[in-house]
Design a protein around this motif. Structure first.
Motif, PDB file in Angstrom:
ATOM      1  N   GLN A  60      35.568  40.021  60.843  1.00 11.52           N
ATOM      2  CA  GLN A  60      35.317  41.033  59.804  1.00 11.52           C
ATOM      3  C   GLN A  60      36.384  42.118  59.839  1.00 11.52           C
ATOM      4  N   ALA A  61      36.835  42.486  61.023  1.00  9.15           N
ATOM      5  CA  ALA A  61      37.898  43.484  61.135  1.00  9.15           C
ATOM      6  C   ALA A  61      39.200  42.963  60.540  1.00  9.15           C
ATOM      7  N   LEU A  62      39.482  41.687  60.751  1.00 12.42           N
ATOM      8  CA  LEU A  62      40.718  41.096  60.238  1.00 12.42           C
ATOM      9  C   LEU A  62      40.697  40.962  58.712  1.00 12.42           C
ATOM     10  N   ILE A  63      39.583  40.499  58.158  1.00 10.10           N
ATOM     11  CA  ILE A  63      39.548  40.335  56.701  1.00 10.10           C
ATOM     12  C   ILE A  63      39.523  41.699  56.002  1.00 10.10           C
ATOM     13  N   ALA A  64      38.980  42.715  56.686  1.00  7.81           N
ATOM     14  CA  ALA A  64      39.046  44.073  56.135  1.00  7.81           C
ATOM     15  C   ALA A  64      40.487  44.571  56.125  1.00  7.81           C
ATOM     16  N   LYS A  65      41.221  44.249  57.176  1.00  3.24           N
ATOM     17  CA  LYS A  65      42.631  44.649  57.278  1.00  3.24           C
ATOM     18  C   LYS A  65      43.448  44.053  56.138  1.00  3.24           C
ATOM     19  N   TYR A  66      43.175  42.784  55.802  1.00  6.10           N
ATOM     20  CA  TYR A  66      43.934  42.118  54.738  1.00  6.10           C
ATOM     21  C   TYR A  66      43.290  42.283  53.357  1.00  6.10           C
ATOM     22  N   LYS A  67      42.192  43.024  53.317  1.00  3.15           N
ATOM     23  CA  LYS A  67      41.514  43.351  52.059  1.00  3.15           C
ATOM     24  C   LYS A  67      41.079  42.110  51.287  1.00  3.15           C
ATOM     25  N   ILE A  68      40.477  41.161  51.994  1.00  2.00           N
ATOM     26  CA  ILE A  68      39.989  39.936  51.346  1.00  2.00           C
ATOM     27  C   ILE A  68      38.491  39.740  51.592  1.00  2.00           C
ATOM     28  N   ALA A  69      37.813  40.805  52.031  1.00  2.29           N
ATOM     29  CA  ALA A  69      36.388  40.694  52.352  1.00  2.29           C
ATOM     30  C   ALA A  69      35.543  40.332  51.136  1.00  2.29           C
ATOM     31  N   ASP A  70      36.038  40.644  49.935  1.00  2.00           N
ATOM     32  CA  ASP A  70      35.279  40.336  48.732  1.00  2.00           C
ATOM     33  C   ASP A  70      35.368  38.860  48.341  1.00  2.00           C
ATOM     34  N   ARG A  71      36.172  38.083  49.074  1.00  2.00           N
ATOM     35  CA  ARG A  71      36.332  36.656  48.741  1.00  2.00           C
ATOM     36  C   ARG A  71      36.074  35.744  49.943  1.00  2.00           C
ATOM     37  N   VAL A  72      35.677  36.327  51.060  1.00  4.04           N
ATOM     38  CA  VAL A  72      35.501  35.557  52.293  1.00  4.04           C
ATOM     39  C   VAL A  72      34.148  35.860  52.925  1.00  4.04           C
ATOM     40  N   THR A  73      33.415  34.807  53.253  1.00  2.01           N
ATOM     41  CA  THR A  73      32.170  34.921  54.008  1.00  2.01           C
ATOM     42  C   THR A  73      32.442  34.539  55.455  1.00  2.01           C
ATOM     43  N   VAL A  74      31.895  35.289  56.391  1.00  2.00           N
ATOM     44  CA  VAL A  74      32.081  34.987  57.812  1.00  2.00           C
ATOM     45  C   VAL A  74      30.812  34.360  58.371  1.00  2.00           C
ATOM     46  N   HIS A  75      30.964  33.187  58.984  1.00  2.00           N
ATOM     47  CA  HIS A  75      29.858  32.558  59.721  1.00  2.00           C
ATOM     48  C   HIS A  75      30.113  32.757  61.210  1.00  2.00           C
ATOM     49  N   ASP A  76      29.209  33.414  61.860  1.00  2.00           N
ATOM     50  CA  ASP A  76      29.399  33.769  63.266  1.00  2.00           C
ATOM     51  C   ASP A  76      29.342  32.532  64.158  1.00  2.00           C
TER      52      ASP A  76
END
Length: 374
Positions: A60-76
Motif C-alpha cells: 500500500q505504501a508503494l502504490i501510494a508512492k506511485y499514485k496508482i492506488a485507485d487502479r490497484v487492489t492489494v491482497h495480503d
C-alpha cells in the motif's frame, strides 16, 4: 489515504480480462521494482486494473508512492516463495504466499492472467495444481518470444524451461500449442514449425527426436501449420521458421545464452563507441540507428514466458527483471487477456489432442512406444 478509500476495491465491476493478477514478491529486486513496472504499464493501458499480492502495508505504501492506488487492489499475503525452494516444498507450504494468492485470483475469475517474477519450478507446480492442465496435455511448456528477422519481429520457442524432459509425444503437443500461440499472439495465419536438433539431416539426433520429426510432419495438415523439419541453433533468430520446438533443458540454455550474448554485444558496443573522441562523434551521428539497434536486441522488451497447456494463462517474468522488464511482461499478459487467448488455446489444445491421438495411432515406429501404447 483515508480508511474509506482503502476499503474501495478498484477492480470491482471490471471484467476479468481487464484485470491482471501480479505477484509482487519473489523477484531478485523486490516489490519496489514490480510496483514501478506496474506503474509504467498502467500509464500506457488506461483501462487496465491489477490485483497485487504480498504484504499489505508494504505494498500500500508503494502504490501510494506511485499514485496508482485507485487502479490497484492489494491482497495480503505474508509469505514468499524463495528462489531456492523446491516445487515439492512450495506445494506443501505455499498456501500463504503471494504466488499462491496470485494464482488463486485467476482461478476464481477475479483476473484473467497471473504474472510472477518468482521461482519457475514453484510457479509451474502451483499453477498445475490450482489451474490444472488442459485436456490432452501431459507436460505444459513455457513459450518465449525470440527476436528474429521475421516480419512480426519474433519467433516463438518452447519449451523454455518448464520441464527438462520431453518425449516425442510432448514435442508433438508443443508443436501444436506453439502454432496456436503464433497464430493468436502474432497473427501468423499458417505458422512454420521447426524441431530443434544438432543438424538438419534426418539421421541426426536422439531417437525421440526422429520419432517426433515424423509425428509433427504427419500432424501438420490437420494442425494447420507448415512443418519445415529439423532446424539448428542458428535458425532461432532466422526468417526460416516461426515456431521452434525443443525440450525445456535445451530451450532454457539457448534462451539464457541468447540473452547473455545480447547484453555482451550491447556492452561491448557502448565501450567501443566511448573509446575516443572520434568514436564518440560517430556515435552522436549514428545515435538514432544505435538507439533502434539497442531496442531491437534489448531482452527486457520480450520479458515474459507464457505457460502453455494450462486452463488459464500464467506468465513467468525473469527474476532479475527491472521495471521495464516487468512492464513488458504485464503488457504481454494484457494483450493475451484482451484477445481471449486462454479460451482460444483451450479449444486449440482440445483439437490438438484429437490430432495427436490420430497421428500417434497411425504411427508404427518399432522400439519406441507412444502413450497410446502404454
Amino acid at each position: 489515504m483515508t480508511s474509506s478509500q482503502q476499503d474501495i476495491d478498484p477492480t470491482q465491476g471490471y471484467a476479468a480480462n481487464k484485470v491482471l493478477s501480479v505477484d509482487a514478491m519473489g523477484g531478485d529486486q523486490g516489490p519496489a521494482t514490480v510496483v514501478a513496472g506496474l506503474s509504467k504499464f498502467l500509464s500506457d493501458e488506461t483501462d487496465a486494473r491489477a490485483i497485487l499480492h504480498g504484504p499489505k502495508p508494504e505494498l500500500q505504501a508503494l502504490i501510494a508512492k506511485y499514485k496508482i492506488a485507485d487502479r490497484v487492489t492489494v491482497h495480503d499475503a505474508a509469505e514468499v516463495v524463495k528462489m531456492t525452494d523446491k516445487p515439492s516444498h512450495v506445494l506443501r507450504n505455499g498456501k500463504k504466499t503471494s504466488m499462491w494468492s496470485a494464482i488463486e485470483a485467476v482461478r476464481n475469475d477475479e483476473a484473467a492472467v497471473a504474472i510472477s517474477c518468482g521461482n519457475t519450478g514453484g510457479l509451474m507446480a502451483m499453477s498445475m495444481l490450482r489451474l490444472r492442465k488442459a485436456e490432452g496435455v501431459n507436460r505444459p511448456a513455457i513459450a518465449c518470444l525470440w527476436p528474429s528477422r521475421n516480419p512480426a519481429g519474433f519467433n516463438v520457442m518452447l519449451d523454455a524451461g518448464a520441464d527438462i524432459r520431453a518425449d516425442q509425444d510432448d514435442l508433438l503437443t508443443y508443436a501444436l500449442m506453439g502454432a496456436s500461440y503464433a497464430r493468436n499472439g502474432l497473427d501468423i495465419k499458417h505458422p512454420r514449425v521447426g524441431l530443434l536438433n544438432v543438424g538438419t539431416e534426418e539421421h541426426k539426433g536422439r531417437a525421440e527426436l526422429k520419432v517426433a520429426h515424423e509425428l509433427i510432419a504427419k500432424a501438420a495438415v490437420l494442425g494447420d501449420f507448415e512443418y519445415v523439419g529439423f532446424v539448428e541453433g542458428g535458425d532461432l533468430p532466422s526468417n526460416k521458421v516461426d515456431v521452434i520446438v525443443t525440450d525445456g533443458f535445451t530451450g532454457n540454455v539457448a534462451l539464457k545464452t541468447g540473452e547473455g550474448t545480447a547484453t555482451l554485444i550491447s556492452e561491448l558496443l557502448r565501450s567501443s563507441l566511448m573509446k575516443n573522441p572520434w568514436s564518440m562523434l560517430g556515435a552522436m551521428l549514428a545515435r538514432g540507428s544505435l538507439r533502434g539497434l539497442r531496442k531491437r536486441i534489448d531482452p527486457r522488451r520480450v520479458n515474459g514466458g507464457v505457460f502453455l497447456g494450462l486452463n488459464h494463462t500464467v506468465i513467468k517474468s525473469h527474476g532479475s527483471a527491472d521495471a521495464t522488464g516487468v512492464a513488458a511482461a504485464l503488457h504481454l499478459g494484457y494483450r493475451l487477456a484482451q484477445s481471449g487467448f486462454s479460451d482460444k488455446l483451450a479449444a486449440r489444445v482440445a483439437s490438438a489432442a484429437s490430432v495427436a491421438q490420430d497421428t500417434l495411432t497411425e504411427s508404427e515406429t518399432p522400439g519406441l512406444k507412444t502413450k497410446t501404447g502404454k
